[in-house]
Design an enzyme around this catalytic site. Structure first.
Site, PDB file in Angstrom:
ATOM      1  N   HIS A 141       0.865  -1.192   0.000  1.00  0.00           N
ATOM      2  CA  HIS A 141       0.000   0.000   0.000  1.00  0.00           C
ATOM      3  C   HIS A 141       0.895   1.232   0.000  1.00  0.00           C
ATOM      4  O   HIS A 141       1.310   1.726   1.049  1.00  0.00           O
ATOM      5  CB  HIS A 141      -0.931   0.001   1.215  1.00  0.00           C
ATOM      6  CG  HIS A 141      -2.054   0.986   1.093  1.00  0.00           C
ATOM      7  ND1 HIS A 141      -3.344   0.621   0.787  1.00  0.00           N
ATOM      8  CD2 HIS A 141      -2.077   2.335   1.209  1.00  0.00           C
ATOM      9  CE1 HIS A 141      -4.116   1.694   0.732  1.00  0.00           C
ATOM     10  NE2 HIS A 141      -3.363   2.754   0.993  1.00  0.00           N
TER      11      HIS A 141
ATOM     12  N   HIS B  49       1.537   4.922  -2.400  1.00  0.00           N
ATOM     13  CA  HIS B  49       1.174   5.820  -3.490  1.00  0.00           C
ATOM     14  C   HIS B  49       2.427   6.499  -4.044  1.00  0.00           C
ATOM     15  O   HIS B  49       3.194   7.101  -3.290  1.00  0.00           O
ATOM     16  CB  HIS B  49       0.207   6.895  -2.996  1.00  0.00           C
ATOM     17  CG  HIS B  49      -1.125   6.366  -2.559  1.00  0.00           C
ATOM     18  ND1 HIS B  49      -2.202   6.280  -3.408  1.00  0.00           N
ATOM     19  CD2 HIS B  49      -1.543   5.897  -1.356  1.00  0.00           C
ATOM     20  CE1 HIS B  49      -3.244   5.788  -2.740  1.00  0.00           C
ATOM     21  NE2 HIS B  49      -2.865   5.534  -1.497  1.00  0.00           N
TER      22      HIS B  49
ATOM     23  N   GLU C  42     -11.366   3.138   6.452  1.00  0.00           N
ATOM     24  CA  GLU C  42     -10.333   4.055   6.928  1.00  0.00           C
ATOM     25  C   GLU C  42     -10.977   5.157   7.768  1.00  0.00           C
ATOM     26  O   GLU C  42     -10.625   5.361   8.920  1.00  0.00           O
ATOM     27  CB  GLU C  42      -9.572   4.645   5.742  1.00  0.00           C
ATOM     28  CG  GLU C  42      -8.455   5.595   6.119  1.00  0.00           C
ATOM     29  CD  GLU C  42      -7.714   6.153   4.919  1.00  0.00           C
ATOM     30  OE1 GLU C  42      -6.679   6.810   5.124  1.00  0.00           O
ATOM     31  OE2 GLU C  42      -8.161   5.963   3.765  1.00  0.00           O
TER      32      GLU C  42
ATOM     33  N   ASP D  10       1.855   3.920   3.032  1.00  0.00           N
ATOM     34  CA  ASP D  10       0.840   4.716   2.344  1.00  0.00           C
ATOM     35  C   ASP D  10       1.490   5.835   1.529  1.00  0.00           C
ATOM     36  O   ASP D  10       1.604   5.753   0.314  1.00  0.00           O
ATOM     37  CB  ASP D  10      -0.173   5.269   3.347  1.00  0.00           C
ATOM     38  CG  ASP D  10      -1.491   5.670   2.715  1.00  0.00           C
ATOM     39  OD1 ASP D  10      -1.647   5.500   1.491  1.00  0.00           O
ATOM     40  OD2 ASP D  10      -2.373   6.152   3.449  1.00  0.00           O
TER      41      ASP D  10
END
Length: 353
Positions: free
Chosen positions: A26, A28, A210, A288
């Site tokens: 995970h 980005h 989330e 993340d």
């Protein structure tokens, strides 16, 4: 209820965390750009950023809530304009991950940001793929790309961008996801898009649970048919959901520091990481947006040990869960898991843990 307990990190555990092979699922791309590179790209592409130096960029990362984070995320993504830009940031990410002994990473891009600026998505993907390929050659880190669609932009546009994802599967696109505004846009309307993605051979995941409760996760696993859930921390509020995740072997890709920085949890002492793990939910630990949140995967692992009492056995299980949950062909996933298992066993024998 406070669940974390501050513990001293033993030197051998610290070294184990530093040297153990890892998987990150995970992550980005836009949230992993080095501040110096971000500023250089903005200057090169004549993009006006609300920051003039690295200290200014760091100041932008002081979010007060999830929506403020999304806004800054989209502003900074404007610095990425050409395939050359994506090649550079992808390669640099490969360098950073290699230093942390990451062997495989799945990296999300946010296609809406580039589509809305009329960028060529094929150029975006193929630029990133070129940077990742160079990092693979030089450092041995392997990558998969995932299109992470901002659900707030509606279902109709999702269909268009799914076509781009499918067309770029030969360039390393392995998955389709939705992220963005979870509060106002539940997963169920995207069921058809996800079914089409699966038919085309893409693996699917979704950000859920989330900032919204268990209903969001139920929608992701039942309506969208996901194998993995990004975050999923609100699952802890529903015992039936916990059982379903465990029985169906649906993996939560948990990002503890991110959850604190975006306000999804009030603090690490309130984070359900340990309770989810102890309940038998398969999960991975991830960053993340590591630059945005001033963290690294090694630091997330250290925190799991220091604050939540995770042992070498626990961290090994998390790394192997990542290998098995990766959007790889089954033979490649098994080979990755075997590679990690053997290397970790040798490392543990060397360190005596």
């Amino acid at each position: 209820m406070a669940v974390s307990t501050q513990q001293q990190l033993l030197p051998e555990i610290d070294e184990f965390v530093t040297r153990m092979p890892k998987v990150e699922l995970h992550l980005h791309l836009e949230g992993a750009i080095r501040p110096s590179t971000l500023l250089a790209l903005a200057e090169r592409n004549d993009v006006d950023l609300p920051a003039r130096d690295e200290a200014g960029v760091a100041q932008l990362f002081n979010y007060h809530n999830f929506h403020e984070f999304l806004t800054i995320f989209m502003v900074l993504a404007r610095s990425l304009t050409t395939g050359r830009d994506f090649e550079q940031v992808a390669y640099e990410l490969g360098e950073d991950l290699a230093k942390q002994r990451v062997r495989y990473a799945e990296v999300m891009i946010s296609p809406v940001q580039y589509h809305r600026r009329a960028l060529d998505l094929d150029e975006v993907v193929q630029g990133a793929a070129s940077g990742f390929a160079r990092a693979t050659r030089e450092y041995g880190v392997r990558f998969g790309l995932v299109f992470d669609y901002g659900r707030q932009f509606g279902v109709e546009l999702a269909w268009q961008l799914l076509e781009h994802a499918i067309r770029n599967m030969p360039y390393g696109v392995v998955g389709w996801s939705i992220g963005g505004d979870e509060i106002n846009h539940p997963p169920e309307p995207f069921a058809g898009v996800f079914a089409a993605a699966r038919r085309a051979g893409l693996q699917v995941m979704a950000h859920a649970g989330e900032v919204v409760g268990p209903a969001s996760v139920w929608g992701a696993i039942d309506a969208l048919g996901v194998r993995r859930v990004g975050h999923g921390i609100r699952s802890i509020d529903d015992p039936e959901l916990i059982t379903a995740l465990r029985m169906r072997n649906i993996v939560l890709d948990v990002c503890p520091t991110s959850n604190v920085r975006t306000g999804a949890v009030s603090g690490l002492d309130a984070h359900p990481l340990r309770r989810l793990f102890d309940a038998g939910v398969p999960l991975t630990i991830n960053t993340d947006d590591p630059v945005f949140f001033n963290t690294t995967l090694c630091n997330e692992y250290r925190m799991a040990t220091r604050l939540f009492g995770f042992t070498a056995d626990d961290l090994t299980r998390i790394a192997l869960t990542g290998a098995h949950a990766a959007f790889l062909p089954e033979t490649d996933s098994l080979a990755l898991a075997h590679e990690l298992e053997e290397e970790i066993a040798g490392l543990r024998a060397e360190l005596g843990i």
